[in-house]
Design an enzyme around this catalytic site. Sequence first.
Site, short mmCIF file in Angstrom:
data_model
loop_
_atom_site.label_atom_id
_atom_site.label_comp_id
_atom_site.label_asym_id
_atom_site.label_seq_id
_atom_site.Cartn_x
_atom_site.Cartn_y
_atom_site.Cartn_z
N LYS A 254 16.19 -6.77 -3.59
CA LYS A 254 16.47 -6.11 -2.82
C LYS A 254 18.14 -7.01 -3.18
O LYS A 254 18.56 -8.10 -3.16
CB LYS A 254 17.21 -5.93 -1.14
CG LYS A 254 16.03 -4.16 -1.48
CD LYS A 254 15.67 -4.46 0.43
CE LYS A 254 14.56 -3.67 1.02
NZ LYS A 254 14.48 -2.75 0.54
N ARG A 328 4.47 0.95 2.33
CA ARG A 328 3.27 2.63 1.83
C ARG A 328 2.04 1.88 1.58
O ARG A 328 1.36 2.46 1.44
CB ARG A 328 3.95 3.44 0.98
CG ARG A 328 4.46 3.65 -0.90
CD ARG A 328 4.79 4.66 -1.65
NE ARG A 328 6.59 3.97 -1.64
CZ ARG A 328 6.60 4.52 -2.12
NH1 ARG A 328 6.46 5.34 -2.49
NH2 ARG A 328 8.91 4.66 -1.42
#
Length: 482
Positions: A254, A328
């Site tokens: 990020k 996820r």
Amino acid sequence: MKFLFDGQAAIQVYLTSKDHPCDSFIEKYYSNQVFKGDIGEIYPCLDLENPKIYLGLGDLNRASYNQLRDSFAKLSHFANQHKIESLSLDLLNVDGLCSRRTVHAYVEGLRAGEYKFDRYLSEKHTTSLKEIYLKVPENKKMTVVEDAIDEANTLVDKIFVTRDLVNTPAMDMYPKIIAQTAKDLLEKDGVQVSILGKKEIEDLGMTAFLSVARGSAKEPQLLIMNYQGDPSSKKTIAYVGKGLAYDSGGYCIKTPGGMKTMQSDMGGSATVIGAISAIAKRKLKVNVVGVCALCENMISGDAYKTGDIIGSLRGLSIEVGNTDAEGRITLADALAYAVDTYHPEFVVDLATLTGACIVALGDLAAGAVTNCPDTMALVKRASEIADEQVWELPNLPGYQEYIKSDVADVYNTGKIKGAGTITAGLFLEKFVDQTPWVHLDIAGTAWLDRPVGALPKGATGSHVKTLYHLAKRFSKAKEDDE
């Protein structure tokens, strides 16, 4: 804060709507546009002989619980700012509003001024407002009002716990600390808490979860919270929370700005912890299990990489297209564990999962994906009672094409730029077997970059109330069935 019914504080609060002045004194200020009665507008008359405060509630002809909550939050902040210790006010009968939910709005708003994350501040946050004298209309049953106040106070307490968990930086809130904090909190109220370490997680075969955890020096933890509020029933519901104590993005790293608040990536787990704590505290007659796969997504020589093909507890192989789509992957194993171990009537997972959800819905609503309209209806109704918005997204067959892989059973990110929240949800659906399931993406609602109404900047604790009311309604529906 104490809510009292006998006696009166030195300062009376007069509740006035936008179009209807509450007395002749304030009426002249309407005509001069000095005081309009807008939501949260305050006109203080704090003279020594007859101190009072006029509080605007907006247009009560179109009243909402949020409207009341936000107004009382403004009053709470004002009282603390001016060192006011107690207030007297009426409990209103508002046409079209449920009296119990109205009480909740009062309590949540009036307690809003109590919260501030001050763990690292040398000057700690203090509040002066300690007592609220509430005048209850004669048509209200006191036992109902008192129970509603107790319920609302419990929920506020647990929302504050959730906020603290999320606001605390990852240096002090890593997997072992999260798990131990939950254990210390929940066991006091009779919740059975199990914490599994890396070796036990390996023995279970949770390969997907461990793949994400590989890059961190902090050991992963599987947190299992089992509340048996109805031992006579075999029916259980399951809550699963995303538990990324910190998310760097892994090798798909990020930006610095994107990483700044990534201690909030365990907001789903914190919400489940807070909700189960509230359920247990109120002794709801329902069985609820919470499962949280806690880890960090970091970079090291052993961190998982794009292009890896990893296994999972469900037995499905996963092609890693993006190491920053890690939540996820951990949820896949947590969902499979909850479903296979406890065989719940339904499972709800919560996750700060996708930036796409913020793009679609902003910070006012959580996105939802489901495989069961009936379960979705239960969640929606619970969210309405909680005043926490949920917006269902489509689960169309064509979306499944976006997560197909040529080399594995499923791809961990969508193959097109759009529908990111939907494809993330449909990835999770593959790991719940046929169990009724709802996925809530709380990426926008779990953390705010500025105060909104009664909610503070930073962690909100959003959807603790939704999970609580979902369990409460399930308990009552189960009793009706029996």
